[in-house]
Motif scaffolding. Sequence first.
Motif, short mmCIF file in Angstrom:
data_model
loop_
_atom_site.label_atom_id
_atom_site.label_comp_id
_atom_site.label_asym_id
_atom_site.label_seq_id
_atom_site.Cartn_x
_atom_site.Cartn_y
_atom_site.Cartn_z
N ARG A 251 34.16 30.23 45.26
CA ARG A 251 33.39 31.62 45.32
C ARG A 251 33.85 32.61 45.54
O ARG A 251 33.72 33.64 44.47
N GLU A 252 34.89 32.64 46.38
CA GLU A 252 35.32 34.51 46.46
C GLU A 252 36.94 33.66 45.93
O GLU A 252 37.09 35.20 44.64
N LEU A 253 37.04 33.01 45.23
CA LEU A 253 38.72 32.66 44.10
C LEU A 253 37.97 33.55 43.22
O LEU A 253 38.53 34.33 41.79
N ALA A 254 36.37 32.79 42.69
CA ALA A 254 35.72 33.49 41.13
C ALA A 254 35.56 35.01 40.49
O ALA A 254 35.79 35.20 40.01
N ILE A 255 34.84 35.16 42.03
CA ILE A 255 34.51 36.60 42.59
C ILE A 255 35.48 37.50 42.34
O ILE A 255 35.42 37.84 41.27
N ALA A 256 37.30 37.18 42.74
CA ALA A 256 37.76 37.56 42.83
C ALA A 256 38.57 38.01 40.76
O ALA A 256 38.78 38.99 41.01
N VAL A 257 38.86 36.86 40.74
CA VAL A 257 39.13 36.76 38.92
C VAL A 257 38.28 37.81 38.38
O VAL A 257 38.56 38.49 36.88
N THR A 258 37.07 37.15 38.19
CA THR A 258 36.07 37.55 37.37
C THR A 258 35.56 39.28 37.51
O THR A 258 35.84 39.43 36.21
N THR A 259 36.04 39.53 38.81
CA THR A 259 36.11 41.53 39.05
C THR A 259 37.73 41.90 37.91
O THR A 259 36.94 42.47 37.83
N GLY A 260 38.57 41.04 38.75
CA GLY A 260 39.18 41.64 38.18
C GLY A 260 39.66 41.42 37.00
O GLY A 260 40.30 42.71 35.63
N VAL A 261 38.64 40.97 36.24
CA VAL A 261 38.44 40.49 34.75
C VAL A 261 37.89 41.51 34.11
O VAL A 261 37.85 42.41 33.02
N ALA A 262 36.84 41.85 34.69
CA ALA A 262 35.76 43.19 34.57
C ALA A 262 37.07 44.74 33.97
O ALA A 262 36.61 45.26 33.39
N ILE A 295 45.60 29.74 53.98
CA ILE A 295 47.64 29.44 52.69
C ILE A 295 47.09 28.75 51.25
O ILE A 295 47.91 29.47 50.57
N ALA A 296 46.21 28.23 51.42
CA ALA A 296 46.73 27.29 50.37
C ALA A 296 45.19 28.29 48.59
O ALA A 296 45.85 28.36 48.01
N LYS A 297 43.97 29.48 49.61
CA LYS A 297 43.59 29.97 49.04
C LYS A 297 44.25 31.12 48.29
O LYS A 297 44.39 31.46 46.72
N LEU A 298 45.18 31.88 48.82
CA LEU A 298 46.11 32.98 48.32
C LEU A 298 47.18 32.79 47.53
O LEU A 298 47.64 32.53 46.34
N ARG A 299 47.64 30.69 47.54
CA ARG A 299 48.36 30.10 46.37
C ARG A 299 47.51 30.52 45.21
O ARG A 299 48.47 30.51 44.25
N ALA A 300 46.69 30.01 45.29
CA ALA A 300 45.60 29.11 44.60
C ALA A 300 45.16 31.18 43.20
O ALA A 300 45.24 30.54 42.25
N PHE A 301 45.31 31.80 44.46
CA PHE A 301 44.73 33.06 43.22
C PHE A 301 45.94 33.52 42.18
O PHE A 301 45.86 33.98 41.82
N ARG A 302 47.32 33.28 43.90
CA ARG A 302 48.06 34.71 42.16
C ARG A 302 48.26 33.20 41.23
O ARG A 302 48.38 33.42 39.59
N ARG A 420 41.78 24.94 40.10
CA ARG A 420 40.77 24.00 39.59
C ARG A 420 39.34 23.87 39.28
O ARG A 420 38.50 24.24 38.40
N ALA A 421 38.85 24.35 40.48
CA ALA A 421 37.63 24.46 40.85
C ALA A 421 36.77 25.73 40.99
O ALA A 421 36.14 26.12 40.29
N VAL A 426 35.17 30.35 36.93
CA VAL A 426 34.88 31.54 36.63
C VAL A 426 35.21 31.46 35.15
O VAL A 426 34.08 32.10 34.38
N GLN A 427 35.09 30.44 34.48
CA GLN A 427 34.34 30.14 32.93
C GLN A 427 33.21 30.66 32.81
O GLN A 427 32.53 30.61 31.99
#
Length: 718
Positions: A251-262, A295-302, A420-421, A426-427
């Motif tokens: 959820r943190e990743l999805a919130i970060a990405v969609t906020t960035g998209v906005a 570790i995996a979260k930061l790599r996944a975000f990029r 992937r999750a 995000v979608q």
Amino acid sequence: MTEPLAAEFPPVPDDDWRAAARKAAKLADDAPTSSRTEDGLEVAWLYTREDALAPDPGGVPGRAPFVRGTGAGTGEDETPWEIRQEQTHPDRQAANAAILDDLEGGATAIDVRPDRAAREGHAPGTDAFAAARGRDGVMVSTVDDLDAVLHGVHLDLAPVAVSGGAQAVATGALLLALLRRRGIDPAQARGSLRIDPLGALAADGALGTAPEDAVALAGRIAAQVADAYPGVRALAVDTRAYVNAGATPVRELAIAVTTGVAYLRAAEAAGLEPAVAASQLEFSLSVGPDQFGEIAKLRAFRRLWARVLELSGVPEDGRRSVVLARTSDRMLAGIDPWTNMLRATTAGFAAAVGGAEGLTVAPFDTVVADAVGAASPGPLGRRIARNTQLILQEESGLRRVADPAGGSWYVESLTDALARAAWERVQQIEAAGGALPALVEGRWAAELEEQADRRRGELATRRREMTGVNVFPLLADDGVHPEAADREALAGTEADRLAERPALPDGALDAPAADGLLAALVDAAEAGARVDELAVLAGGGPVDGAGDPAGLPVRRDAEPFEQLRAAATGADGPAADAAAVTEDGPTVFLACLGPLAAHATPATWATNVFGVGGIAAVQSAPLDDPADAGAALAEHATPLAAVCFGRDEEPARIAAAVASLREAGARTVYVVQGSAEQQDAAGADVALRPGVDLIETLGDALAQLGRTVPAATNGATR
């Protein structure tokens, strides 16, 4: 030829490793050797070459999708991550001294957090200003104030960020005006304005203008900053408020990405190309003590963000934004705050291995300082926060290695699963209208509350352990007692001081053309305009609800246990600064049946459990005759008693001990590490065993002792 390290040992089949894992976990021979993360992702206990991802989605270091980091080099010439230290002391001179101390001690960047009066845009002389001045940040209202805070700081060497919350546009103008005053070439200027309207709305519950207008303004300012100050970042996406409220990694990743998209869309609407807009963004993710998960979260975000920029038409080498990390507020404890160092070190290590380009480590005494109303965390806390990073950089050598986790089948698989999750989430968010309506309509708040409640349950039952909080509590005085600040003395003359400012030049606050807004703001700030005046010039105004934040709640993991300790010790101060646990306070009597070898383990366990709630355990001598339990209890004035016994103890002896304790006045009797059947057979009240809800059980125990547990505040530490 290098000899393999394992050459002297025979190979061990994978099934043997799995069998050993089952045995260690006390599982059946056919039990699955896997578990699930809090997001429901399956994690195997053993990874082999067969789990390697093909084709490899991570690429190589320094190239899109930047899973393996943004730097391509290794060795001494590799740029270390930015050690960014936050400063919140309300007094400008004290804040300046602390900043210089931080920089001399190894920090390489500074984050100045203005106080609530500035972040909410209140005018001097108003009740709202008086209530918020000097709270939760540095008293900064003008460029002169910021100049005083940053006196002696070489702004061309140590980049400065200003976290202005809802008024980040106005406080950002102060920073740009100061860069001009110091003679910094705009083309060479560095810094961060940290304009994040959705993050501010999530944290505080209100903005100085409509949320959609605030997002549009952020985009316009980013376009103008990119043109005038190409090395300064205007926009930020900070997940701190969401993680504090309960966000899981996906959820943190999805919130970060969609906020960035906005924000990308807002910048594009203002005429900025996506590649340039990406360079105007910095992301701040929270990192906790789950080492491999973070570790995996930061790599996944990029990887996720590179995909967004790919779809936006950005060339490969530009598919990145700066990614920073901050140790999580959620994991900080007020009781035994020294253990925060352990969690901060693990989180900092994870951020470094995960490739964060900047890191802020919160001082270990942050919660206690906030709870008692201290001006800021103490010098020791700040020094340890800096030194943690210096040790990771220089002594551990993490900066000398590109993607230290690369090649780990576990980390690579977890990175892929998280990406992937999160992309699926995000979608879903985008299909429902994007980040803005998800936040404003309360959908995110409802999700995060559910996740926070689940996490609380895991902590209560010890499925999730927190050293010093729900396991291994420190019963003695922890020795961390900062003094409360005299905020009235600090802020009492602020309104008069600001009222003495010389008059602004004619037209300094006249509404400018849309494409000249940034220049007008910087000119007005340089002329002496206050944050509240700059906020109006930018088209906004003060934040409603001053001094009463209504944003997402802060659900710190330790808070329910701090409430227990406060109730037990009768502390006059805040729960996060509860007193030591002694036999002069609430106690429970442990009736220990049989020889020491039989009852030592359950008695030690019970002492630990009751200590979590601030209840001191008083042990009896080994009792050969269970009927003597009542006489032993009579020496101690407590209505709580627990029977500790070995696994081979006879049921009749347990029942005899319970009966004896009741006759001696025990109102609640526990059987320690006993089953429900043993409880019923013995006539006891509670089977205190692994898996019970400690918050409920210990709360009930304290109620028996006449101690009321206060409700959780869901606040503090922003």
